[in-house]
Design a protein around this motif. Structure first.
Motif, PDB file in Angstrom:
ATOM      1  N   GLN A 119     -17.279  -3.240 -13.078  1.00 17.50           N
ATOM      2  CA  GLN A 119     -17.258  -2.308 -11.959  1.00 17.50           C
ATOM      3  C   GLN A 119     -15.810  -1.946 -11.642  1.00 17.50           C
ATOM      4  O   GLN A 119     -14.969  -2.830 -11.503  1.00 17.50           O
ATOM      5  CB  GLN A 119     -17.921  -2.929 -10.726  1.00 17.50           C
ATOM      6  N   PRO A 120     -15.531  -0.656 -11.526  1.00 19.56           N
ATOM      7  CA  PRO A 120     -14.159  -0.261 -11.193  1.00 19.56           C
ATOM      8  C   PRO A 120     -13.826  -0.630  -9.757  1.00 19.56           C
ATOM      9  O   PRO A 120     -14.713  -0.698  -8.896  1.00 19.56           O
ATOM     10  CB  PRO A 120     -14.179   1.255 -11.374  1.00 19.56           C
ATOM     11  N   GLU A 121     -12.560  -0.874  -9.543  1.00 19.50           N
ATOM     12  CA  GLU A 121     -12.109  -1.154  -8.187  1.00 19.50           C
ATOM     13  C   GLU A 121     -12.114   0.148  -7.406  1.00 19.50           C
ATOM     14  O   GLU A 121     -11.715   1.186  -7.925  1.00 19.50           O
ATOM     15  CB  GLU A 121     -10.689  -1.733  -8.206  1.00 19.50           C
ATOM     16  N   PRO A 122     -12.591   0.125  -6.157  1.00 20.83           N
ATOM     17  CA  PRO A 122     -12.590   1.366  -5.372  1.00 20.83           C
ATOM     18  C   PRO A 122     -11.161   1.827  -5.122  1.00 20.83           C
ATOM     19  O   PRO A 122     -10.243   1.008  -4.972  1.00 20.83           O
ATOM     20  CB  PRO A 122     -13.286   0.978  -4.072  1.00 20.83           C
ATOM     21  N   LEU A 123     -10.993   3.130  -5.110  1.00 24.08           N
ATOM     22  CA  LEU A 123      -9.674   3.690  -4.851  1.00 24.08           C
ATOM     23  C   LEU A 123      -9.339   3.516  -3.373  1.00 24.08           C
ATOM     24  O   LEU A 123     -10.166   3.806  -2.508  1.00 24.08           O
ATOM     25  CB  LEU A 123      -9.639   5.170  -5.229  1.00 24.08           C
ATOM     26  N   PRO A 124      -8.145   3.052  -3.067  1.00 24.49           N
ATOM     27  CA  PRO A 124      -7.795   2.852  -1.651  1.00 24.49           C
ATOM     28  C   PRO A 124      -7.517   4.189  -0.964  1.00 24.49           C
ATOM     29  O   PRO A 124      -7.078   5.142  -1.596  1.00 24.49           O
ATOM     30  CB  PRO A 124      -6.515   2.014  -1.728  1.00 24.49           C
ATOM     31  N   ASP A 125      -7.833   4.269   0.323  1.00 23.25           N
ATOM     32  CA  ASP A 125      -7.448   5.426   1.115  1.00 23.25           C
ATOM     33  C   ASP A 125      -5.964   5.267   1.435  1.00 23.25           C
ATOM     34  O   ASP A 125      -5.564   4.298   2.076  1.00 23.25           O
ATOM     35  CB  ASP A 125      -8.258   5.504   2.408  1.00 23.25           C
ATOM     36  N   ILE A 126      -5.168   6.189   0.979  1.00 15.07           N
ATOM     37  CA  ILE A 126      -3.725   6.137   1.223  1.00 15.07           C
ATOM     38  C   ILE A 126      -3.452   6.880   2.526  1.00 15.07           C
ATOM     39  O   ILE A 126      -3.810   8.054   2.651  1.00 15.07           O
ATOM     40  CB  ILE A 126      -2.946   6.778   0.060  1.00 15.07           C
ATOM     41  N   PRO A 127      -2.867   6.218   3.519  1.00 12.06           N
ATOM     42  CA  PRO A 127      -2.612   6.887   4.797  1.00 12.06           C
ATOM     43  C   PRO A 127      -1.692   8.084   4.637  1.00 12.06           C
ATOM     44  O   PRO A 127      -0.816   8.109   3.761  1.00 12.06           O
ATOM     45  CB  PRO A 127      -1.946   5.809   5.652  1.00 12.06           C
ATOM     46  N   LEU A 128      -1.896   9.078   5.485  1.00  9.63           N
ATOM     47  CA  LEU A 128      -1.023  10.247   5.482  1.00  9.63           C
ATOM     48  C   LEU A 128       0.160  10.007   6.413  1.00  9.63           C
ATOM     49  O   LEU A 128       0.038   9.332   7.431  1.00  9.63           O
ATOM     50  CB  LEU A 128      -1.794  11.483   5.957  1.00  9.63           C
ATOM     51  N   ARG A 129       1.285  10.576   6.054  1.00  4.76           N
ATOM     52  CA  ARG A 129       2.469  10.518   6.910  1.00  4.76           C
ATOM     53  C   ARG A 129       2.343  11.601   7.981  1.00  4.76           C
ATOM     54  O   ARG A 129       1.495  12.499   7.887  1.00  4.76           O
ATOM     55  CB  ARG A 129       3.725  10.710   6.075  1.00  4.76           C
ATOM     56  N   LEU A 130       3.175  11.524   9.003  1.00  5.58           N
ATOM     57  CA  LEU A 130       3.094  12.451  10.130  1.00  5.58           C
ATOM     58  C   LEU A 130       3.215  13.904   9.667  1.00  5.58           C
ATOM     59  O   LEU A 130       2.479  14.775  10.127  1.00  5.58           O
ATOM     60  CB  LEU A 130       4.165  12.122  11.178  1.00  5.58           C
ATOM     61  N   GLY A 131       4.129  14.180   8.751  1.00 12.10           N
ATOM     62  CA  GLY A 131       4.293  15.546   8.240  1.00 12.10           C
ATOM     63  C   GLY A 131       3.039  16.046   7.531  1.00 12.10           C
ATOM     64  O   GLY A 131       2.679  17.220   7.629  1.00 12.10           O
TER      65      GLY A 131
END
Length: 174
Positions: free
Chosen positions: A42-54
């Motif tokens: 099973q592939p590892e789920p892709l992490p949600d990468i937080p967005l920067r303020l800009g």
């Protein structure tokens, strides 16, 4: 995987081989498909990468271009769950502009309140706060999902769920 392929790549290769071997079984070239007995990692789920303020600002600008800034801004800053946001009615507000949803009391910041006042002036006779302009009815979950995806694309941002984006905006002045 030992040669460095990721889980998704291994799954794709397995699927291709399994389909080819299924075809060979149907044509009588082999008795059974050996790929059916393989254990697929099973592939590892892709992490949600937080967005920067800009990036969040670009998202809000793209939402404004789509004509849905009040909906998106209130959704990101109020703490409302997506279903609560989409079903929000003017009767859910009190005189001070606080929102009562179930047992929860939520507040809206001054910028959000101004956006809501502007929204009310556009359709004061409408019961729902954020009707879909195409149908006049509240957004359905899948309509909101596609709207969010469109805004991400216009803003040229990587995929992130609306829920994660809202978590990023907690405590941030937009």
């Amino acid at each position: 995987m030992e040669d460095g392929l990721g889980g998704y790549s291994v799954q794709c290769v397995h699927l291709l081989l399994r389909r080819c071997l299924d075809e060979a079984c149907r044509e009588g070239l082999i008795a059974q498909n050996p790929a059916k007995s393989c254990i697929i990692p099973q592939p590892e789920p892709l992490p949600d990468i937080p967005l920067r303020l800009g990036q969040i600002q670009r998202y809000l600008i793209a939402a404004e271009k789509q004509g849905v800034l009040p909906l998106i801004y209130v959704g990101l800053t109020s703490g409302l769950r997506q279903k609560e946001l989409l079903s929000l009615k003017w009767s859910d507000f009190d005189e001070q502009g606080r929102i009562y949803k179930g047992k929860r009391l939520l507040t809206i910041d001054p910028k959000g309140m101004q956006l809501l006042r502007d929204e009310y002036s556009r359709h004061p006779d409408q019961e729902e706060v954020f009707p879909n302009p195409k149908t006049g009815q509240p957004y359905l979950s899948h309509e909101f999902y596609y709207l969010h995806q469109k805004i991400l694309k216009v803003a040229r941002l990587h995929p992130i769920s609306f829920r994660e984006l809202a978590k990023n905006c907690k405590g941030v002045e937009l």
